[in-house]
Design a protein around this motif. Structure first.
Motif, PDB file in Angstrom:
ATOM      1  N   ASP A  61       0.823  -1.211   0.000  1.00 20.62           N
ATOM      2  CA  ASP A  61       0.000   0.000   0.000  1.00 20.62           C
ATOM      3  C   ASP A  61       0.854   1.256   0.000  1.00 20.62           C
ATOM      4  O   ASP A  61       0.522   2.258  -0.652  1.00 20.62           O
ATOM      5  CB  ASP A  61      -0.930  -0.001   1.221  1.00 20.62           C
ATOM      6  CG  ASP A  61      -2.144  -0.896   1.034  1.00 20.62           C
ATOM      7  OD1 ASP A  61      -2.408  -1.298  -0.112  1.00 20.62           O
ATOM      8  OD2 ASP A  61      -2.819  -1.197   2.035  1.00 20.62           O
ATOM      9  N   LEU A  96       2.139   1.714  -3.553  1.00 22.10           N
ATOM     10  CA  LEU A  96       1.121   2.054  -4.547  1.00 22.10           C
ATOM     11  C   LEU A  96       0.563   3.464  -4.348  1.00 22.10           C
ATOM     12  O   LEU A  96       0.236   4.146  -5.319  1.00 22.10           O
ATOM     13  CB  LEU A  96      -0.028   1.042  -4.482  1.00 22.10           C
ATOM     14  CG  LEU A  96       0.284  -0.383  -4.937  1.00 22.10           C
ATOM     15  CD1 LEU A  96      -0.922  -1.294  -4.707  1.00 22.10           C
ATOM     16  CD2 LEU A  96       0.680  -0.399  -6.411  1.00 22.10           C
ATOM     17  N   ARG A 147      -3.935   6.313  -5.330  1.00 20.62           N
ATOM     18  CA  ARG A 147      -4.393   6.014  -6.692  1.00 20.62           C
ATOM     19  C   ARG A 147      -3.985   4.616  -7.121  1.00 20.62           C
ATOM     20  O   ARG A 147      -4.749   3.907  -7.785  1.00 20.62           O
ATOM     21  CB  ARG A 147      -3.840   7.061  -7.663  1.00 20.62           C
ATOM     22  CG  ARG A 147      -4.423   8.457  -7.471  1.00 20.62           C
ATOM     23  CD  ARG A 147      -3.913   9.419  -8.527  1.00 20.62           C
ATOM     24  NE  ARG A 147      -4.499  10.742  -8.364  1.00 20.62           N
ATOM     25  CZ  ARG A 147      -4.220  11.784  -9.142  1.00 20.62           C
ATOM     26  NH1 ARG A 147      -3.360  11.654 -10.154  1.00 20.62           N
ATOM     27  NH2 ARG A 147      -4.801  12.948  -8.923  1.00 20.62           N
ATOM     28  N   GLY A 148      -2.793   4.210  -6.737  1.00 20.69           N
ATOM     29  CA  GLY A 148      -2.346   2.881  -7.091  1.00 20.69           C
ATOM     30  C   GLY A 148      -3.168   1.805  -6.411  1.00 20.69           C
ATOM     31  O   GLY A 148      -3.448   0.751  -7.012  1.00 20.69           O
ATOM     32  N   GLN A 149      -3.575   2.055  -5.165  1.00 21.25           N
ATOM     33  CA  GLN A 149      -4.424   1.095  -4.469  1.00 21.25           C
ATOM     34  C   GLN A 149      -5.775   0.959  -5.163  1.00 21.25           C
ATOM     35  O   GLN A 149      -6.306  -0.145  -5.317  1.00 21.25           O
ATOM     36  CB  GLN A 149      -4.623   1.542  -3.017  1.00 21.25           C
ATOM     37  CG  GLN A 149      -3.372   1.462  -2.166  1.00 21.25           C
ATOM     38  CD  GLN A 149      -3.564   2.143  -0.828  1.00 21.25           C
ATOM     39  OE1 GLN A 149      -4.657   2.174  -0.263  1.00 21.25           O
ATOM     40  NE2 GLN A 149      -2.491   2.721  -0.299  1.00 21.25           N
ATOM     41  N   ALA A 206      -6.400   1.517  -8.341  1.00 26.85           N
ATOM     42  CA  ALA A 206      -6.176   0.803  -9.596  1.00 26.85           C
ATOM     43  C   ALA A 206      -5.995  -0.694  -9.348  1.00 26.85           C
ATOM     44  O   ALA A 206      -6.528  -1.533 -10.081  1.00 26.85           O
ATOM     45  CB  ALA A 206      -4.943   1.375 -10.312  1.00 26.85           C
ATOM     46  N   ALA A 207      -5.248  -1.036  -8.296  1.00 32.20           N
ATOM     47  CA  ALA A 207      -5.037  -2.449  -7.977  1.00 32.20           C
ATOM     48  C   ALA A 207      -6.338  -3.119  -7.558  1.00 32.20           C
ATOM     49  O   ALA A 207      -6.606  -4.271  -7.935  1.00 32.20           O
ATOM     50  CB  ALA A 207      -3.994  -2.572  -6.865  1.00 32.20           C
TER      51      ALA A 207
END
Length: 388
Positions: free
Chosen positions: A129, A132, A135-137, A139-140
């Motif tokens: 987390d 990421l 935003r990465g979380q 998207a994931a």
């Protein structure tokens, strides 16, 4: 293409398809029906809210409330304190701190137990987390939810259009909680989603032929690295691989189990160095909550929480039983997986551990699509042989 459909020898030649129940005598089938009816009635009666909870229609399901039943959030008693702890861990890692340099003190300072060491979460998700970001979380989470739906759409395609469509819709209902931003720091959310992905990817072969397991293995390994509660699933996959004499696959699962215990031992040793003699022992997890423990964990960790308890409880039972209606060796695995976690929740876990249900809830929804078939087959077996 790998497949794990039942051999023709496992199906009945009777004009009335009894499926897995073909070998049951009429008496045993009637007994099974009576037991299932008894469990369904009990599930209608047993509350599916943990003590102190309320319906989601009334706001947040837990935490302090005022006289009108509305949630009260104060600086010294924030809602979802567990998630607040995990958010702090993520933020400190993003600042360059090492997880094991602060987690015990941070957890102790928030009055969370650090003894036994297993009460301190594995660091895997906190680092993911932190890497990421918000935003990465998102998207994931989106990618994981779509992947779960896609693999189950393909997996259920062998059973025809209706089963495929309804099954995929149910899988979506189960997997949709992946998109709840509030729960991104929750280990069970990600680990449970990865188990659902792994099980959908897995194909059971025989004698090393006809199976597919590498992608499922990778997803399961990540689930186990995030939360040790994924271990029962990994153990079940190892047992099935051994039972079907898939030697390479079974060796991989066993190696993963050994590697996990080695990593867990290292984790516990790093925690132990910071545990103080005066740190209290955490409350026991062996609580014996019975059927309520099973139903509360699953319902409160899934979208079933929106249903009244007399519908949500039986739905959990039918989700579990329904796997027996799938003409696939994975149907047996699905039943054992859901029933096994259900039995564990009856024995282990406190009321405040209800979120453990997220480990298995996403998988369970697919079982509901096979429930009508399983019921029809059991009824057919209870009627006995059809005269020629």
């Amino acid at each position: 293409m790998g497949t794990d459909v039942l051999d023709s020898s496992e199906l009945t030649g009777n004009p009335v398809d009894k499926g897995r129940f073909a070998r049951l005598s009429a008496g045993l089938a009637r007994l099974a029906l009576a037991l299932l009816a008894l469990v369904l009635v009990a599930a209608m009666i047993v509350p599916t809210n943990k003590p102190g909870n309320r319906s989601p229609w009334q706001g947040p399901v837990e935490g302090p409330v005022d006289a009108q039943g509305r949630a009260v959030i104060t600086p010294d008693k924030p809602y979802d304190e567990d998630l607040a702890l995990y958010d702090v861990a993520i933020a400190r890692i993003q600042k360059g701190e090492n997880y094991y340099d602060f987690i015990v003190a941070e957890q102790r300072g928030r009055n969370y137990p650090v003894n036994p060491g297993i009460a301190v979460r594995l660091p895997t998700l906190a680092y993911i987390d932190a890497m990421l970001g918000t935003r990465g979380q998102m998207a994931a989470a989106m990618a994981l939810m779509l992947a779960i739906i896609a693999v189950w759409w393909r997996r259920l395609g062998t059973d025809g259009g209706r089963v495929q469509r309804l099954g995929a819709a149910l899988v979506f209902v189960g997997a949709s909680l992946q998109l709840n931003r509030h729960y991104f720091p929750l280990h069970e959310l990600w680990s449970g989603g990865l188990i659902a992905l792994s099980f959908g990817l897995h194909r059971i072969g025989r004698n090393g032929q006809g199976g597919r397991w590498v992608a499922a293995f990778i997803a399961a390994a990540l689930a186990l690295a995030i939360r040790e509660l994924a271990l029962p699933y990994v153990l079940l996959m190892a047992v099935f691989a051994l039972w079907n004499r898939n030697l390479r696959e079974s060796a991989a699962w066993i190696a993963l189990i050994v590697l996990f215990f080695a990593g867990l031992a290292l984790h516990l040793s790093l925690i132990a160095r910071d545990v103080l003699p005066g740190d209290p022992q955490g409350p026991p997890w062996l609580v014996m909550r019975g059927m309520a423990g099973w139903l509360v964990n699953i319902v409160q960790s899934s979208n079933l929480r929106w249903l009244p308890h007399f519908l949500a409880g039986p739905a959990v039972v039918l989700m579990t039983f329904g796997w027996l209606g799938w003409r696939s060796r994975s149907g047996v695995a699905g039943f054992l997986l859901c029933a096994g976690y259900g039995l564990a929740f009856m024995i282990v876990g406190r009321w405040d551990n209800f979120y453990w249900g997220a480990m298995i809830a996403p998988v369970m929804f697919a079982g509901l699509v096979f429930a009508p078939r399983a019921l029809a087959q059991l009824v057919a077996a209870a009627r006995g042989p059809v005269p020629n």
